[in-house]
Every structure is written in C-alpha cells, then in structure tokens.
Design a protein around this motif. Structure first.
Motif, PDB file in Angstrom:
ATOM      1  N   CYS A   5       1.971   2.079   4.188  1.00  0.00           N
ATOM      2  CA  CYS A   5       2.291   1.021   5.036  1.00  0.00           C
ATOM      3  C   CYS A   5       2.638  -0.221   4.301  1.00  0.00           C
ATOM      4  CB  CYS A   5       1.186   0.645   5.911  1.00  0.00           C
ATOM      5  SG  CYS A   5      -0.437  -0.205   5.231  1.00  0.00           S
ATOM      6  N   CYS A  44       1.196  -3.195   4.245  1.00  0.00           N
ATOM      7  CA  CYS A  44       0.273  -4.357   3.837  1.00  0.00           C
ATOM      8  C   CYS A  44       0.114  -4.292   2.137  1.00  0.00           C
ATOM      9  CB  CYS A  44      -1.011  -3.635   4.281  1.00  0.00           C
ATOM     10  SG  CYS A  44      -1.369  -3.370   5.971  1.00  0.00           S
ATOM     11  N   LYS A  52       0.814  -1.280  -0.070  1.00  0.00           N
ATOM     12  CA  LYS A  52      -0.111  -0.071   0.025  1.00  0.00           C
ATOM     13  C   LYS A  52       0.859   1.261   0.016  1.00  0.00           C
ATOM     14  CE  LYS A  52      -4.051  -2.116   2.313  1.00  0.00           C
ATOM     15  NZ  LYS A  52      -4.972  -2.252   3.270  1.00  0.00           N
ATOM     16  N   THR A 101      -4.574  -5.477   6.425  1.00  0.00           N
ATOM     17  CA  THR A 101      -4.797  -4.196   7.175  1.00  0.00           C
ATOM     18  C   THR A 101      -3.538  -4.119   8.509  1.00  0.00           C
ATOM     19  OG1 THR A 101      -6.442  -5.172   8.798  1.00  0.00           O
ATOM     20  CG2 THR A 101      -7.383  -4.055   6.862  1.00  0.00           C
ATOM     21  N   CYS A 102      -3.512  -3.164   8.928  1.00  0.00           N
ATOM     22  CA  CYS A 102      -2.530  -2.684  10.132  1.00  0.00           C
ATOM     23  C   CYS A 102      -2.954  -1.633  10.875  1.00  0.00           C
ATOM     24  CB  CYS A 102      -0.992  -2.787   9.568  1.00  0.00           C
ATOM     25  SG  CYS A 102      -0.641  -1.098   8.758  1.00  0.00           S
ATOM     26  N   CYS A 138      -3.279   1.510   8.088  1.00  0.00           N
ATOM     27  CA  CYS A 138      -4.226   1.708   7.206  1.00  0.00           C
ATOM     28  C   CYS A 138      -5.781   1.541   7.706  1.00  0.00           C
ATOM     29  CB  CYS A 138      -4.205   0.851   5.888  1.00  0.00           C
ATOM     30  SG  CYS A 138      -4.070  -0.945   6.312  1.00  0.00           S
TER      31      CYS A 138
HETATM   32 ZN   LIG Z   1      -1.623  -1.450   6.401  1.00  0.00          ZN
END
Ligand SMILES: [Zn+2]
Length: 475
Positions: free
Chosen positions: A23, A25, A20, A37-38, A41
């Motif tokens: 980040c 991901c 992304k 996701t993290c 995001c």
């Molecule tokens: Zn993320």
C-alpha cells in the motif's frame, strides 16, 4: 568425541523504501501509533494489495550482489497464523517460489576465506507491534504502523562452522546491504534481525544432528555469544549421553544464556498457500539488467582495488572497505595526501578509535578528510613531528579547527633550526653529568634518556633526527 557445529542463519532485513510493500502508507519511523495505516495494511475485508515495484528492485539488487539467480517467475504465499498484531490472520510472504535463490557470500575469518551458500532471498511484509503495560497501564494496545513494512529474508545454507564465522557472515551481509543502500543495517532498532539454526555432529559425519533454533539476537556480539553458548550446551548434552531436542530457544542477554521458548510439538503449522490476490511476479531479463546497471562497487571488489591501486596490505584494505563511508573517507583524504599507507594508518588508528568504527560518526566526524590530508602534508614537510601530529589530531577532533590554525595558535611548529636545538642539547647535557658519565662508560641506552629530555624541554617540537645527531656529536 570431537563435534563440529553446523550453523545456518536466517536474516530479516527491513528495506529502506518510502512506502509499504502492498500500500502507499509511509514507512517512516516514530509516528504516533496507527497513523501510518490504511484499509490495506489494517487488513480490512475486500481490499487488494498492490506490490511496490521498489521492493522488488531492492531485493533484485541484493540478490545480484549475493550472486543469486533471479527467478523470472516468483509467487507470493499466505503464511497463516493468529496473533493480535497481524490483523489479516496471515502474513504475505514467498514460499516455494522465492525471487532469488542459489547465491553465495565470501567471508574472511583470521585470513581464511570461506564461501557461505545463500539458499534464498524472499520478500515479505512485517507484522505490527503489541504494547503491554506501559507506564503502569494494565491495558494492551496494538500499533499497526509497522504492518506491511517491506522485509527481505535472506536464508543461508548450513555452511557456517563456528560462532565467529556466523558473526563475520552477519557483518559482511550488513556491509553489503548498506553499500547497496537497501537497508540501514541498524541491528539495535531491528532493521536487521537474525535467527540461527545450530546442530552438532561428530567431526567427519555427513548427516545433520538435531537442531535448535535461536532467536532474539540483536547485535553481532550477541549472535556470536548465543552460538558459543549453544555449542557448549549441546556438546555437554551429547557427551553426557543425552540428546538435543528440536526446539526454539531465546537468547537472554542479561543472563548470557539461551532459554527454551517452545518445543517441536508446539511449532507452528503455517498452512502456506499461494495468495489469490496477487498474480505471480514476472521479472524479465531487461528488468534485471536495468537493476544491474545501478549496482555500486561492492566491498569485495573495492577491497581488491584498494590492494592493487593503493598497494595497501590486505588487512588495511579489508578494514577500510568495511563501510562505504569509511572507504570514501580514505579515498577523499588520499586524493590530497597521496600517501596511502600513511593515510590508512591514521584512519585505522586515531580516526577509528575516536569514531568507534560507526558509520554515522565517521560522516559527522569533525576531522574531515581534507583536514587529515593537510595534517599529513605538514608532517611530510617537517612542519610538525609525528608526535605533535597526535596532539593536532586530538585538537581537530575537539574543536574542528584546521591543522594550520591549530599549529599556529598553539605554536607547534617543529624546530628544525639546528642552532636552536643545539642550545637545548647543551643545556640538557650540562644538567645531567651523571648520565653523561654513564654514556661515556659505554652505556648507550642512556641516549634515549637524553632524547627524551630534549624533546621534553622543546615541548615535543624539536626535530627528532636532528636531536639524535646533535646529541651524538656532543656526548
Ligand atoms: Zn497502508
């Protein structure tokens, strides 16, 4: 009064990076909801975005390909709005200082070239996706896998005058981002999305009329149809003495019409301001040069080369270079066949009809370039006729077998031995005395009938030139 349309397009292209924009991901499509996701995001408080260098590279690539200036300093901004699929309450985008500006793109409509200005290209993050009422479930859900997937927004100048030009512009843009390998260009899956602004003004006027913004067009065809509808709608309004109101309209594919979505008074006020978490992006000369060094040969340059190097008509060159895959197919085939126009005819005819011009289908087409080249060689040597070649091509498409194998298996070798053809010619003449009389009475058109009969009797394998010669001798 005659009106002309003034059209500008805003195109969102999803970049093909592995991770992304802010980040690490994954951007892979099709994972279970919220698996990619993290905290960054997901919009958790206290986390910091880190810009993905590859996103900048891809956008510079596109900017260079579209003749833009690459700004040495650009800045990210927060675009504020509230929506359930936007957990931070703002989208990180670029606003007053985008990465690329002042470019252009050349389109060709019915042989006329037009230059369409590119106002800007900026980077931004995508939002998530709301899921409502699936399988009768009354609840709503939010999937944030897509949140933070990198997008490029390419904004054109209002230089487009017809719906046809708008579709040509989209096609050219798609071709370029695919050549650059920065976006897969799949409009149905949303990796290339288009909004359009359209207004009308009396021909000759310089000021712009009131515009409507169109959304939700997910194919070239829909872009063109939606704009055609709007030109008609706005023309009718103006001719009846009414006025166009500034609003956002949605294209309804099923009903074939645009529908009002929201008016100007409901328009968003995004309250843009510079993102305090991201420092201004600095791109120096060396970085731009490095990216420049990786640019492939682009469609326009390739088309010009096809015209000069292979002596192809401009139209052929335009079709063959529309996608990288097709251009590569042509070059690979011609390397062996050494007969550009013949190769081009087979590709533009039989191959494109079978593959519907789709890049994926060309890549997985059972008829590989070397097979087509072999078949063209067999026509050249007189082993098979051009007519039989059509059968061979269809069979290659069906079975994936080489033309040599097909010709042998189906016994399709052209009969060039005159003795063998004479036998058939004499049989046909003997069987059709009435037509012989007609021919001898001066009705020369009957010759075609005899050629047809001989070809039929030989199951298409007789050499047509020899058939013509022998018939004329004996009639
Ligand atoms: Zn993320």
């Amino acid at each position: 009064m005659e009106y002309e349309a003034v059209i500008g397009l805003e195109v969102h292209a999803q970049l093909k990076t592995k991770s992304k924009i802010f980040c690490g991901c994954s951007t892979a499509f099709g994972a279970d909801p919220n698996h990619h996701t993290c905290p960054v995001c997901l919009g958790m408080p206290g986390v910091l975005p880190v810009l993905n260098r590859e996103v900048v590279n891809y956008t510079i690539r596109t900017g260079l390909a579209l003749n833009c200036t690459i700004n040495s300093v650009s800045r990210f901004a927060r675009k504020n709005y509230f929506y359930p699929d936007l957990p931070k309450g703002y989208q990180i985008s670029q606003y007053e200082l985008p990465l690329c500006e002042h470019g252009h793109l050349i389109i060709d409509v019915n042989g006329t070239e037009r230059r369409i200005g590119i106002t800007r290209i900026h980077m931004e993050e995508d939002a998530g996706k709301n899921i409502h009422g699936e399988k009768g479930d009354p609840s709503s859900y939010v999937d944030l896998n897509r949140t933070g997937v990198p997008l490029m927004e390419i904004v054109s100048e209002p230089d487009i005058r017809t719906p046809e030009e708008a579709a040509a512009y989209m096609r050219k843009l798609r071709s370029i981002v695919r050549y650059l390998d920065v976006c897969d260009g799949n409009m149905e899956e949303g990796s290339l999305r288009c909004d359009a602004n359209i207004s009308l003004r009396p021909v000759g006027a310089t000021e712009l009329g009131v515009k409507a913004e169109l959304k939700n067009m997910n194919s070239f065809r829909n872009v063109q149809k939606a704009l055609e509808y709007e030109v008609k709608r706005q023309t009718r309004l103006l001719e009846e003495g009414g006025s166009v109101i500034q609003e956002t309209r949605l294209w309804d594919t099923d009903r074939g019409m645009t529908l009002s979505m929201r008016g100007k008074e409901e328009a968003h006020d995004y309250r843009y301001f510079p993102d305090p978490d991201l420092v201004p992006l600095q791109v120096d000369h060396a970085w731009i040069e490095e990216v420049k060094g990786t640019l492939p040969e682009l469609p326009d340059a390739k088309r010009e080369r096809f015209v000069t190097e292979y002596d192809l008509p401009r139209y052929d060159a335009e079709v063959l270079t529309a996608s990288r895959e097709l251009a590569a197919y042509f070059e690979e085939c011609n390397k062996r066949a050494q007969s550009p126009k013949v190769v081009s005819n087979w590709i533009m005819g039989d191959l494109l009809r079978e593959c519907k011009g789709d890049e994926q289908e060309i890549l997985s087409c059972p008829v590989r370039p070397e097979m087509l080249a072999e078949m063209i060689g067999m026509i050249g040597k007189g082993t098979i006729s051009g007519k039989i070649a059509k059968t061979v091509f269809a069979e290659m498409m069906r079975s994936g077998k080489s033309p040599g194998v097909i010709v042998k298996e189906k016994n399709l070798v052209q009969i060039t031995d005159e003795g063998e053809i004479v036998k058939i010619v004499e049989e046909v003449i003997a069987a059709n005395p009435a037509q012989v009389d007609q021919f001898r009475a001066g009705k020369e058109k009957v010759l075609g009938f005899f050629v047809g009969q001989v070809m039929k009797a030989s199951r298409g394998k007789a050499n047509p030139a020899a058939v013509n010669k022998l018939l004329k001798e004996r009639l």
